[in-house]
Design an enzyme around this catalytic site. Structure first.
Site, short mmCIF file in Angstrom:
data_model
loop_
_atom_site.label_atom_id
_atom_site.label_comp_id
_atom_site.label_asym_id
_atom_site.label_seq_id
_atom_site.Cartn_x
_atom_site.Cartn_y
_atom_site.Cartn_z
N GLU A 85 57.62 30.27 32.45
CA GLU A 85 56.79 30.92 31.44
C GLU A 85 56.96 32.44 31.46
O GLU A 85 56.95 33.09 30.41
CB GLU A 85 55.32 30.56 31.67
CG GLU A 85 54.36 31.27 30.74
CD GLU A 85 52.89 30.97 31.02
OE1 GLU A 85 52.03 31.59 30.37
OE2 GLU A 85 52.60 30.09 31.87
N ASP A 98 48.67 35.09 37.52
CA ASP A 98 49.16 33.96 36.73
C ASP A 98 50.67 33.81 36.78
O ASP A 98 51.36 34.21 35.85
CB ASP A 98 48.73 34.13 35.26
CG ASP A 98 49.01 32.88 34.42
OD1 ASP A 98 49.29 31.82 35.01
OD2 ASP A 98 48.93 32.95 33.20
N GLU A 157 39.61 30.07 30.44
CA GLU A 157 40.28 30.27 29.15
C GLU A 157 39.63 29.45 28.03
O GLU A 157 40.30 28.85 27.20
CB GLU A 157 41.77 29.91 29.27
CG GLU A 157 42.51 30.77 30.27
CD GLU A 157 44.00 30.52 30.31
OE1 GLU A 157 44.75 31.49 30.39
OE2 GLU A 157 44.41 29.35 30.27
#
Length: 677
Positions: free
Chosen positions: A369, A341, A268
């Site tokens: 998340e 993820d 990332e």
């Protein structure tokens, strides 16, 4: 008389103020003894850790005399312990002081959950040596993926001003056996390694030490260049190696028992060894070499993916398996539970067990998340257990991820497990009263991964609310089904990553970020078209199934044998494909979304029914959150079914609740989730 009335009023108010149920006490709501004769505490040892153990007993233990005994012959239990009833004494023995403290919290938990304390014969050995919380906290006080307010760590105030919550945090972790913490975000600022910040870290390390907690830091790979002014941060550059060596020496002078580094590199956009044509092993080994003289370790994250034509779910495996056997012995590879993820449900990460000569550790996400932030009640023990109990077949049948990472099958020098923390400065620590259960569950499973989700929920409810079965039984049912319910109303049948971009809160299955990274787009993952839905990872597709050991590669590669809760993960499934229950895939998808909504409504009714058993503050706080969760579940159902219907061209079954929202209106929703981060 008036003055006496005022005094009396103030006196009566004190208990109310002290015992206001705001969630700040977590599961540590032990009854205080308030002058009742103290049980005898026998010990030959004296230290900060033993003093904490004695204080906990003298404040909260109502049982027999307790002896705390350091016994070197119990070394094989590591920081575990034995608890034995001997005549009129409860004897807690361990080879380590931390073990005695854990034993004290164990008997306090038994007392709190009303277990018979007269004939104890308990032996506890932790499943993992190192049991980590990873904080994604930034130096400016924000928390990446944090939904409970700002960071606990007040870097501006440290080292001079010390928050009382640092000690409370350490106590809560010690009570569930967590013994390691990474203080800062894996997207690390190089400034974390500046001398002034290390002095601040020292204060926290000193507070945590008596509770058995070691401090670790996330480090930025380009620190030598950014902080040290070097030309580059190439791990094979002698100047770079010297910079890290000097930095390690500086850290250990300030914090002699510092644990080591956690590194996110070449993922990332984060810097890493690949920037210089080097491998992950080159980068990790350079750091491992400078930490080794001090007993420090490197946790190197396998969460790597870069813009590529390759299926994102395959990338960690492709990058790391060729490096097996190349890492130093004080390096451990930290692997997310799934290959994409932290999704509500993923196939397990095929990297587990695939590296035969390299220690591996699981990384879970406690913070929600992708599970409704701190608005949705989702108990994560079943998700953690699903991963830990998954059989990889790496060393034959029975090679579960738990056994591959806990030394049962492979003689690793060190074992570890990590959870990304959900803790912030909110009064109740986690934003949702039930999110505390996920911190608790992670700690309990890190200590003993054989515990059941049921037992963990049972303990937590009795300690946190009440042991009245009229409360415990119905609410435990909510907890134990909540993860499956969330999967149903968000992404059933193996759907994944169809969230709104950036904040990952609501649905955006139509998201197609043209010009951006394809693997950040929901359409990349669900692949909906007029034929069907789902990502083909079989031999005819990305062939991600080939990364799994036999027989899983065959099971997942065949649509008939793939578990239906992962069918859209591994296959592009025709809309009219017949599921095991006889429904078409399209109808099953509709029923799953609908059942998720109905379940949350059931939770609301159940919660309303338990009002008499708990305090008004927490009752209404959870009631308010369940209302949001129910509205969000309808939002997910309406958005996903109406969008997928534009491809399936099939009617939504008549028994299913009609959509409340129009697709065009849902597509216009643009949440500003700034306040959540």
């Amino acid at each position: 008389m008036k003055q006496l009335q005022i005094y009396l009023f103030l006196f009566l108010m004190i208990p109310l103020a002290v015992f206001a149920e705001d969630g700040s006490k977590l599961w540590l709501r032990f009854p205080a003894k308030n002058g009742i004769s103290t049980s005898k505490i026998i010990t030959k040892s004296n230290s900060a850790t033993i003093n904490i153990a004695k204080k906990e007993l003298s404040s909260h233990w109502f049982g027999s005399a307790v002896e705390l005994r350091l016994d070197p012959s119990l070394k094989n239990l590591k920081d575990g312990y034995t608890i034995k009833s001997v005549k009129n004494t409860t004897v807690i023995s361990s080879s380590m002081e931390n073990g005695l403290l854990y034993g004290v919290y164990h008997i306090l938990r038994l007392q709190q959950t009303k277990v018979d304390l007269s004939k104890l014969n308990i032996t506890e050995k932790p499943s993992y040596d190192l049991r980590f919380l990873n904080h994604w906290d930034n130096l400016d006080g924000t928390i990446e993926r944090g939904y409970a307010g700002h960071s606990l760590w007040k870097w501006e105030d440290l080292p001079n001003k010390i928050s009382p919550r640092y000690g409370e945090y350490a106590r809560a972790n010690a009570s569930i056996g967590i013994n390691a913490t990474v203080l800062n975000n894996v997207n690390a600022s190089p400034n974390m390694l500046r001398k002034d910040y290390l002095q601040k870290v020292k204060v926290l390390a000193d507070i945590f030490r008596p509770y058995g907690i070691k401090v670790y830091l996330s480090v930025n790979f380009s620190s030598p260049k950014v902080l040290g002014g070097l030309e580059n941060s190439d791990p094979l550059n002698k100047d770079v190696q010297k910079w890290w060596k000097d930095k390690a020496s500086e850290i250990y002078k300030i914090i002699p028992d510092f644990g080591g580094f956690l590194v996110k590199a070449n993922s990332e956009g984060q810097p890493g060894p690949q920037d210089y044509g080097r491998t992950h092993a080159d980068g990790a080994n350079m750091m491992a070499d400078v930490l080794k003289p001090y007993g420090g370790m490197v946790m190197w994250r396998a969460f790597v993916y870069s813009p590529s034509k390759e299926d994102r779910a395959k990338q960690a495996y492709l990058e790391f398996t060729p490096l097996d056997g190349q890492f130093r012995e004080n390096v451990i590879i930290q692997i997310k539970n799934g290959p994409v993820d932290f999704q509500p449900r993923e196939a397990f990460n095929p990297l587990f067990g695939a590296m035969k000569k390299t220690p591996q550790m699981v990384e879970f996400q406690i913070t929600q998340e992708y599970l409704g932030f701190s608005n949705h009640l989702v108990f994560l023990a079943p998700l953690f257990k699903e991963t830990l109990d998954s059989d990889t077949y790496a060393d034959g049948k029975g090679s579960t991820i738990a056994k591959l990472t806990d030394r049962s099958l492979r003689p690793e020098k060190m074992t570890a497990i990590a959870g990304v923390a959900n803790i912030g400065e909110d009064t109740n620590w986690t934003g949702h009263h039930f999110a505390q259960a996920n911190w608790y569950a992670f700690g309990r499973l890190a200590w003993n991964h054989n515990l059941s989700s049921d037992q963990i929920a049972d303990e937590w409810l009795k300690m946190t609310f009440t042991d009245d079965q009229k409360f415990v039984n119905p609410v435990k049912k909510i907890m134990l089904t909540s993860r499956e319910t969330a999967v149903d109303y968000m992404m059933p049948l193996g759907l994944h990553h169809i969230f709104a971009n950036g904040h990952h809160y609501g649905p955006e299955p139509w998201g197609n970020y043209k010009g951006g990274r394809p693997d950040w787009s929901p359409v990349y993952y669900h692949q909906a078209d007029r034929v069907g839905l789902g990502f083909d990872r079989t031999k005819t597709g990305s062939n991600a199934v080939s990364q799994y050991f036999s027989p899983l590669n065959e099971i997942y590669g065949n649509i008939k044998t793939t578990p239906e809760n992962l069918i859209l993960w591994f296959h592009h499934v025709p809309w009219d494909y017949q599921m095991k229950n006889g429904k078409t895939m399209w109808n099953e998808l509709c029923f799953k979304y609908d059942s998720g909504v109905k379940e949350v409504r059931n939770y609301q009714n159940t919660w309303d029914s338990i009002k008499p058993y708990i305090d008004a503050e927490r009752f209404s706080a959870v009631q308010g959150k369940l209302k949001i969760q129910q509205e969000d579940a309808v939002w997910w159902k309406d958005a996903c079914l109406q969008y997928f219907q534009t491809f399936s061209k099939r009617p939504i079954p008549a028994e299913i609740e009609k959509p409340v929202h129009k697709l065009e209106d849902l597509k216009k929703i643009k949440l500003n989730m700034g306040h959540h981060n």
